[in-house]
Design an enzyme around this catalytic site. Sequence first.
Site, PDB file in Angstrom:
ATOM      1  N   ASP A 137      72.223  32.674 125.201  1.00  0.00           N
ATOM      2  CA  ASP A 137      71.388  33.753 125.726  1.00  0.00           C
ATOM      3  C   ASP A 137      71.781  34.013 127.176  1.00  0.00           C
ATOM      4  O   ASP A 137      72.489  33.227 127.783  1.00  0.00           O
ATOM      5  CB  ASP A 137      69.896  33.383 125.639  1.00  0.00           C
ATOM      6  CG  ASP A 137      69.645  31.952 126.057  1.00  0.00           C
ATOM      7  OD1 ASP A 137      70.352  31.466 126.954  1.00  0.00           O
ATOM      8  OD2 ASP A 137      68.730  31.321 125.505  1.00  0.00           O
ATOM      9  N   ASP A 143      70.317  34.930 131.005  1.00  0.00           N
ATOM     10  CA  ASP A 143      69.138  34.994 131.879  1.00  0.00           C
ATOM     11  C   ASP A 143      69.535  35.667 133.183  1.00  0.00           C
ATOM     12  O   ASP A 143      70.656  35.494 133.666  1.00  0.00           O
ATOM     13  CB  ASP A 143      68.621  33.582 132.183  1.00  0.00           C
ATOM     14  CG  ASP A 143      68.202  32.854 130.920  1.00  0.00           C
ATOM     15  OD1 ASP A 143      67.711  33.528 130.005  1.00  0.00           O
ATOM     16  OD2 ASP A 143      68.390  31.629 130.855  1.00  0.00           O
ATOM     17  N   ASP A 187      67.968  22.423 136.938  1.00  0.00           N
ATOM     18  CA  ASP A 187      68.097  21.007 136.558  1.00  0.00           C
ATOM     19  C   ASP A 187      69.428  20.368 136.935  1.00  0.00           C
ATOM     20  O   ASP A 187      69.470  19.341 137.603  1.00  0.00           O
ATOM     21  CB  ASP A 187      67.768  20.806 135.068  1.00  0.00           C
ATOM     22  CG  ASP A 187      68.456  21.811 134.147  1.00  0.00           C
ATOM     23  OD1 ASP A 187      69.264  22.633 134.637  1.00  0.00           O
ATOM     24  OD2 ASP A 187      68.183  21.780 132.929  1.00  0.00           O
TER      25      ASP A 187
HETATM   26  P1  ATP Z   1      71.233  26.883 126.388  1.00  0.00           P
HETATM   27  O1  ATP Z   1      72.683  27.022 126.107  1.00  0.00           O
HETATM   28  O2  ATP Z   1      70.564  25.869 125.549  1.00  0.00           O
HETATM   29  O3  ATP Z   1      70.479  28.193 126.422  1.00  0.00           O
HETATM   30  P2  ATP Z   1      70.621  26.843 129.192  1.00  0.00           P
HETATM   31  O4  ATP Z   1      71.194  26.031 130.316  1.00  0.00           O
HETATM   32  O5  ATP Z   1      70.823  28.307 129.253  1.00  0.00           O
HETATM   33  O6  ATP Z   1      71.185  26.241 127.859  1.00  0.00           O
HETATM   34  P3  ATP Z   1      67.838  27.434 129.026  1.00  0.00           P
HETATM   35  O7  ATP Z   1      66.765  26.596 128.449  1.00  0.00           O
HETATM   36  O8  ATP Z   1      68.188  28.720 128.396  1.00  0.00           O
HETATM   37  O9  ATP Z   1      69.095  26.488 129.115  1.00  0.00           O
HETATM   38  O10 ATP Z   1      67.448  27.650 130.545  1.00  0.00           O
HETATM   39  C1  ATP Z   1      68.127  28.563 131.397  1.00  0.00           C
HETATM   40  C2  ATP Z   1      68.326  27.953 132.772  1.00  0.00           C
HETATM   41  O11 ATP Z   1      67.051  27.655 133.358  1.00  0.00           O
HETATM   42  C3  ATP Z   1      69.069  26.633 132.783  1.00  0.00           C
HETATM   43  O12 ATP Z   1      70.460  26.831 132.788  1.00  0.00           O
HETATM   44  C4  ATP Z   1      68.585  26.011 134.078  1.00  0.00           C
HETATM   45  O13 ATP Z   1      69.239  26.563 135.188  1.00  0.00           O
HETATM   46  C5  ATP Z   1      67.138  26.454 134.124  1.00  0.00           C
HETATM   47  N1  ATP Z   1      66.259  25.452 133.485  1.00  0.00           N
HETATM   48  C6  ATP Z   1      65.874  25.401 132.197  1.00  0.00           C
HETATM   49  N2  ATP Z   1      65.060  24.368 131.958  1.00  0.00           N
HETATM   50  C7  ATP Z   1      64.905  23.751 133.150  1.00  0.00           C
HETATM   51  C8  ATP Z   1      64.161  22.620 133.582  1.00  0.00           C
HETATM   52  N3  ATP Z   1      63.443  21.927 132.718  1.00  0.00           N
HETATM   53  N4  ATP Z   1      64.235  22.269 134.892  1.00  0.00           N
HETATM   54  C9  ATP Z   1      64.975  22.981 135.779  1.00  0.00           C
HETATM   55  N5  ATP Z   1      65.694  24.058 135.421  1.00  0.00           N
HETATM   56  C10 ATP Z   1      65.669  24.445 134.149  1.00  0.00           C
HETATM   57 MG    MG Z   2      70.079  29.668 127.895  1.00  0.00          MG
END
Ligand code: ATP
Ligand code: MG
Length: 423
Positions: free
Chosen positions: A54, A56, A140
């Site tokens: 996805d 963001d 994170d």
């Molecule tokens: P995925 O490929 O699973 O979507 P992602 O890194 O994009 O991995 P998301 O859950 O979509 O994970 O979250 C988007 C972003 O938000 C992360 O890349 C991170 O920067 C931030 N984020 C998400 N969860 C947390 C958390 N628990 N604490 C701090 N930052 C977070």
């Molecule tokens: Mg994501």
Amino acid sequence: MEPIILKRPEHNVSRKNISSAAVKVLYRLKDEGHTAYLAGGGVRDLLLKRNPKDFDVATNATPEQIRKIFKNCRLVGRRFRLAHILFRGEIIETSTFRAPVPDDGDETVYCDNTFKTGDAGMVMRDNIFGTPQEDAMRRDFTINALFYNIADFSIIDYAGGLKDLDQKIIRVIGEPDKRFSEDPVRMIRAARFAGTLGFDIEQEALESICRNKDLLSHAAPSRMYEEVQKLFFCGHAKSIFQWLEKTGLLHPMFHDFSHWLGEDKKRHGWVIQTLEQMDRWRQAGLRVHPALLFALIFGEYHEFLIKNLEDAGQTPHDAARNAVHGHLLGMCENVRVPKQVIYQVCDIMGNQRRFERTQGRRPVRFMHSRGFLDAFLYFKFASKAHNQDQELLAFWNDLRKEHPAKPPQSKKPRKKKNTSPDA
Ligand code: ATP
Ligand code: MG
């Protein structure tokens, strides 16, 4: 701190690889005079030449300003107030740059921009707007804190994520003990990214997880269920599971199961085989039902519990239902499996004895009943894993060929990508 900025062609991220919906959101915000960056996992995956799950967006526009710009927008989130901008089949999560959590662990409430800490220093609610740098530093891991700036196509790195991407390292931003106690789910995320990307968890973070793993019991059970699905449905379940074991995270997630599993090689063998099967299905683009996932992973453990209850005098039917129900209900304290999924796992296990009955009309009736397919997939997997019941399996395979399932009448045919893993 000055960020590292990579301009094109020093990096390989091309606008063409970003979804058109995300590009629209980025340009629209920019044209309205706001800063707008692609953020988080999308940037990480583009740099790694992987398909982002996805996209963001992070911006200096406030949620209210975002809502005014986009008609197709709704504000969501109790913990973080953010905007979901809806396009056909895609949601672009758009959040205002956020400030870090204040350092004092006391319960604190700010007007409008709110922040509150609960037990064990966990962040319950925070919506304090900040700068891009602050926003990056409260994410994170360093590799998740990169921005892509649509205004000049540059990558902005405040946290050292580019170097860690290069060196294949999952590194916590800030002090691991503090960041994991703020949000213990970050520990599972570390295991997920390490398993999915084939990265290592940086030593200090690894030690911190081993020390703090029991904090996971503070995480909301419904959020844990969402996370568990991400762990096992992402196509890299086997290596993630190995990280969960290495870090000890398996125990606070699946207490009884992990206790039963112990160091037993044979028991591990089953679990690893089920995860390999899950990964094959996912990598072939097949949709796997959560009930089938739980039935398979916990299969041998459930068989063990069922046998104990049968030995204690329960009928096979009651033993199967009571054993599975008892285990999954207990697990809900940490990971809230929806009731419907629990009943479906009970059905899968409770139906196994029906595969032994091959006389009369019963098999055909069973074959056309709801829940047959998942039960059959379990039966087929178990027969192969245990190298038993080969004749029975041949019987059921033949029967399925003789009585192919009727195609659904009114529904459109499903695309292969969304079909469940038929035998
Ligand atoms: P995925 O490929 O699973 O979507 P992602 O890194 O994009 O991995 P998301 O859950 O979509 O994970 O979250 C988007 C972003 O938000 C992360 O890349 C991170 O920067 C931030 N984020 C998400 N969860 C947390 C958390 N628990 N604490 C701090 N930052 C977070
Ligand atoms: Mg994501």
